[in-house]
Design a protein around this motif. Structure first.
Motif, PDB file in Angstrom:
ATOM      1  N   LEU A   1      33.989  40.891   7.496  1.00 56.15           N
ATOM      2  CA  LEU A   1      35.166  40.078   7.160  1.00 56.15           C
ATOM      3  C   LEU A   1      35.456  39.040   8.235  1.00 56.15           C
ATOM      4  N   ALA A   2      34.996  39.299   9.455  1.00 56.11           N
ATOM      5  CA  ALA A   2      35.241  38.366  10.551  1.00 56.11           C
ATOM      6  C   ALA A   2      34.419  37.090  10.420  1.00 56.11           C
ATOM      7  N   LEU A   3      33.388  37.096   9.569  1.00 59.84           N
ATOM      8  CA  LEU A   3      32.498  35.942   9.479  1.00 59.84           C
ATOM      9  C   LEU A   3      33.167  34.736   8.827  1.00 59.84           C
ATOM     10  N   ARG A   4      34.374  34.917   8.323  1.00 62.71           N
ATOM     11  CA  ARG A   4      35.134  33.753   7.850  1.00 62.71           C
ATOM     12  C   ARG A   4      35.483  32.829   9.016  1.00 62.71           C
ATOM     13  N   ASP A   5      35.463  33.376  10.226  1.00 62.97           N
ATOM     14  CA  ASP A   5      35.728  32.611  11.447  1.00 62.97           C
ATOM     15  C   ASP A   5      34.377  32.250  12.073  1.00 62.97           C
ATOM     16  N   ARG A   6      34.075  30.976  12.180  1.00 60.30           N
ATOM     17  CA  ARG A   6      32.770  30.551  12.692  1.00 60.30           C
ATOM     18  C   ARG A   6      32.534  30.994  14.130  1.00 60.30           C
ATOM     19  N   ARG A   7      33.592  31.265  14.874  1.00 57.14           N
ATOM     20  CA  ARG A   7      33.417  31.745  16.245  1.00 57.14           C
ATOM     21  C   ARG A   7      32.766  33.122  16.264  1.00 57.14           C
ATOM     22  N   ALA A   8      32.794  33.823  15.130  1.00 60.00           N
ATOM     23  CA  ALA A   8      32.207  35.158  15.057  1.00 60.00           C
ATOM     24  C   ALA A   8      30.713  35.114  14.753  1.00 60.00           C
ATOM     25  N   TRP A   9      30.205  33.984  14.331  1.00 63.78           N
ATOM     26  CA  TRP A   9      28.787  33.917  13.943  1.00 63.78           C
ATOM     27  C   TRP A   9      27.841  34.251  15.103  1.00 63.78           C
ATOM     28  N   PRO A  10      28.061  33.725  16.326  1.00 63.82           N
ATOM     29  CA  PRO A  10      27.161  34.112  17.425  1.00 63.82           C
ATOM     30  C   PRO A  10      27.224  35.607  17.737  1.00 63.82           C
ATOM     31  N   VAL A  11      28.379  36.219  17.528  1.00 58.70           N
ATOM     32  CA  VAL A  11      28.504  37.660  17.770  1.00 58.70           C
ATOM     33  C   VAL A  11      27.666  38.429  16.751  1.00 58.70           C
ATOM     34  N   ALA A  12      27.742  38.004  15.492  1.00 62.92           N
ATOM     35  CA  ALA A  12      26.923  38.636  14.459  1.00 62.92           C
ATOM     36  C   ALA A  12      25.439  38.427  14.734  1.00 62.92           C
ATOM     37  N   ALA A  13      25.085  37.239  15.226  1.00 68.28           N
ATOM     38  CA  ALA A  13      23.681  36.969  15.574  1.00 68.28           C
ATOM     39  C   ALA A  13      23.225  37.894  16.693  1.00 68.28           C
ATOM     40  N   PHE A  14      24.108  38.165  17.645  1.00 66.78           N
ATOM     41  CA  PHE A  14      23.762  39.077  18.740  1.00 66.78           C
ATOM     42  C   PHE A  14      23.512  40.485  18.206  1.00 66.78           C
ATOM     43  N   VAL A  15      24.327  40.934  17.245  1.00 61.21           N
ATOM     44  CA  VAL A  15      24.136  42.264  16.650  1.00 61.21           C
ATOM     45  C   VAL A  15      22.748  42.356  16.019  1.00 61.21           C
ATOM     46  N   LEU A  16      22.406  41.367  15.195  1.00 66.89           N
ATOM     47  CA  LEU A  16      21.113  41.395  14.502  1.00 66.89           C
ATOM     48  C   LEU A  16      19.955  41.254  15.490  1.00 66.89           C
ATOM     49  N   TYR A  17      20.101  40.374  16.479  1.00 67.68           N
ATOM     50  CA  TYR A  17      19.034  40.183  17.467  1.00 67.68           C
ATOM     51  C   TYR A  17      18.796  41.473  18.255  1.00 67.68           C
ATOM     52  N   THR A  18      19.870  42.136  18.655  1.00 65.35           N
ATOM     53  CA  THR A  18      19.731  43.393  19.393  1.00 65.35           C
ATOM     54  C   THR A  18      19.017  44.434  18.552  1.00 65.35           C
ATOM     55  N   HIS A  19      19.339  44.473  17.263  1.00 63.69           N
ATOM     56  CA  HIS A  19      18.673  45.435  16.380  1.00 63.69           C
ATOM     57  C   HIS A  19      17.175  45.133  16.279  1.00 63.69           C
ATOM     58  N   VAL A  20      16.813  43.866  16.180  1.00 64.42           N
ATOM     59  CA  VAL A  20      15.399  43.498  16.077  1.00 64.42           C
ATOM     60  C   VAL A  20      14.659  43.863  17.365  1.00 64.42           C
ATOM     61  N   ILE A  21      15.258  43.576  18.510  1.00 61.54           N
ATOM     62  CA  ILE A  21      14.623  43.913  19.791  1.00 61.54           C
ATOM     63  C   ILE A  21      14.425  45.423  19.898  1.00 61.54           C
ATOM     64  N   ALA A  22      15.458  46.192  19.535  1.00 59.39           N
ATOM     65  CA  ALA A  22      15.345  47.650  19.614  1.00 59.39           C
ATOM     66  C   ALA A  22      14.300  48.173  18.639  1.00 59.39           C
ATOM     67  N   ALA A  23      14.228  47.556  17.454  1.00 57.91           N
ATOM     68  CA  ALA A  23      13.286  48.019  16.430  1.00 57.91           C
ATOM     69  C   ALA A  23      11.839  47.801  16.837  1.00 57.91           C
ATOM     70  N   ALA A  24      11.589  46.905  17.783  1.00 58.80           N
ATOM     71  CA  ALA A  24      10.216  46.657  18.229  1.00 58.80           C
ATOM     72  C   ALA A  24       9.697  47.770  19.123  1.00 58.80           C
ATOM     73  N   PHE A  25      10.581  48.679  19.564  1.00 58.58           N
ATOM     74  CA  PHE A  25      10.163  49.814  20.374  1.00 58.58           C
ATOM     75  C   PHE A  25       9.885  51.001  19.462  1.00 58.58           C
ATOM     76  N   PRO A  26       8.752  51.688  19.636  1.00 55.63           N
ATOM     77  CA  PRO A  26       8.376  52.747  18.697  1.00 55.63           C
ATOM     78  C   PRO A  26       9.347  53.913  18.674  1.00 55.63           C
ATOM     79  N   ASP A  27      10.029  54.191  19.793  1.00 53.07           N
ATOM     80  CA  ASP A  27      10.954  55.324  19.843  1.00 53.07           C
ATOM     81  C   ASP A  27      12.398  54.849  19.828  1.00 53.07           C
ATOM     82  N   GLN A  28      12.677  53.807  19.067  1.00 55.67           N
ATOM     83  CA  GLN A  28      14.018  53.249  18.932  1.00 55.67           C
ATOM     84  C   GLN A  28      15.035  54.340  18.612  1.00 55.67           C
TER      85      GLN A  28
END
Length: 318
Positions: A143-170
């Protein structure tokens, strides 16, 4: 002393996240975000462990908060010295965070070039494990994504998940920062619609923390009722472990089943009581991966000296 240090660090991370959210969005959003961070189940649990998880996570949180670049650089360096993968997240801090990737490279090199497996294979397996970010109630943060200031925060969430997923024992420990960032999004969402989203997240996180507290270092014993009537395992079946591929391990890794390298009419995985408890060994994280990637059917029990092992027939879900 180390456990107490982790507890203080975990509490400090909640304060730091609240301050950062208040500065970027509003005081009300910051108060909500700090409260959510304090109740985030896995963050609360890891704040009771002497293992290097809560402290480096907190150091990187405060690197976002402090205003002096030299101090932010020092916090990034200290965080990466404890957990190398945090160096891949540090560039979000800004200019001081650019020191993170080279420090991470030096950190991994100091380990003697560990075998991290095939990152692309790990990504294909682990990307669906969004549950490692935190409880599903954190989806309220959308619901926070209605505020564009929240978009970089959401990008950080997804980026962190991708980085963690690259480790076999995530596991959850690799995504605590993603969970905290999601708490910031939920803090923004909580200021809307007469605070209803905030109350929903508050109750959901509180219930999640209560649930994990019941499993926190609990007696690693499987309920006997689940084992009654199950036969010993068929010796013709192949048993796999929930570990990533490790040279010399007694059982083949489940990864071989996922990639098709293990071809057998019957493949089993054994669940011990410790898979259902919360400990810093994080075996519950591996059990979650097994339940997400595979269809599991209990078919046998093995009585080991350390306790019974519930054996499941394993089949790929996709």
């Amino acid at each position: 002393v180390l456990v107490a240090l982790s507890a203080v660090a975990g509490a400090s991370a909640a304060v730091g996240l609240g301050l950062w959210t208040a500065r970027r969005f509003s005081t009300a959003a910051g108060l909500w975000a700090g409260l959510f961070a304090a109740l985030l189940p896995q963050h609360a649990a890891w704040s009771t462990s002497a293992y290097n998880v809560a402290l480096p996570t907190t150091l990187l949180v405060w690197a976002f908060v402090v205003r002096r670049r030299w101090l932010a650089l020092l916090l990034v360096a200290l965080a990466v010295s404890m957990r190398g993968e945090l160096g891949l997240l540090a560039p979000f801090v800004g200019l001081p965070g650019l020191v993170g990737p080279p420090l991470a490279a030096a950190w991994f090199h100091s380990l003697g070039t560990p075998d991290l497996g095939d990152p692309w294979l790990s990504l294909r397996m682990n990307l669906p494990l969004l549950r490692y970010i935190g409880p599903p109630v954190l989806l309220v943060g959308l619901l926070a994504l209605r505020d564009r200031r929240a978009w970089p925060v959401a990008a950080f969430v997804l980026y962190t998940h991708v980085i963690a997923a690259a480790f076999p024992d995530q596991g959850f420990r690799h995504e605590l920062l993603a969970g905290l960032a999601a708490c910031a999004l939920c803090g923004v969402a909580a200021t809307r619609i007469r605070l209803v989203p905030g109350l929903v997240v508050l109750v959901g996180l509180a219930l999640g923390t209560h649930k994990i507290a019941q499993r926190w270092y609990a007696a690693p014993v499987l309920p006997e009722a689940e084992l009654v009537g199950l036969p010993p395992p068929d010796p013709s079946c192949v048993e796999v472990s929930d570990e990533p591929p490790i040279p010399g391990q007694a059982l083949p890794s489940h990864v071989g089943l996922w990639t098709g390298q293990i071809q057998a009419p019957c493949v089993l995985w054994g669940e011990a009581g410790i898979h259902r408890t919360w400990t810093s060994r994080a075996l519950a994280d591996r059990a979650l991966r097994m339940r997400t990637l595979y269809r599991l059917e209990p078919v046998a029990v093995r009585r080991d000296p350390g306790g019974p092992i519930l054996l499941y027939r394993v089949e790929r879900r996709w």
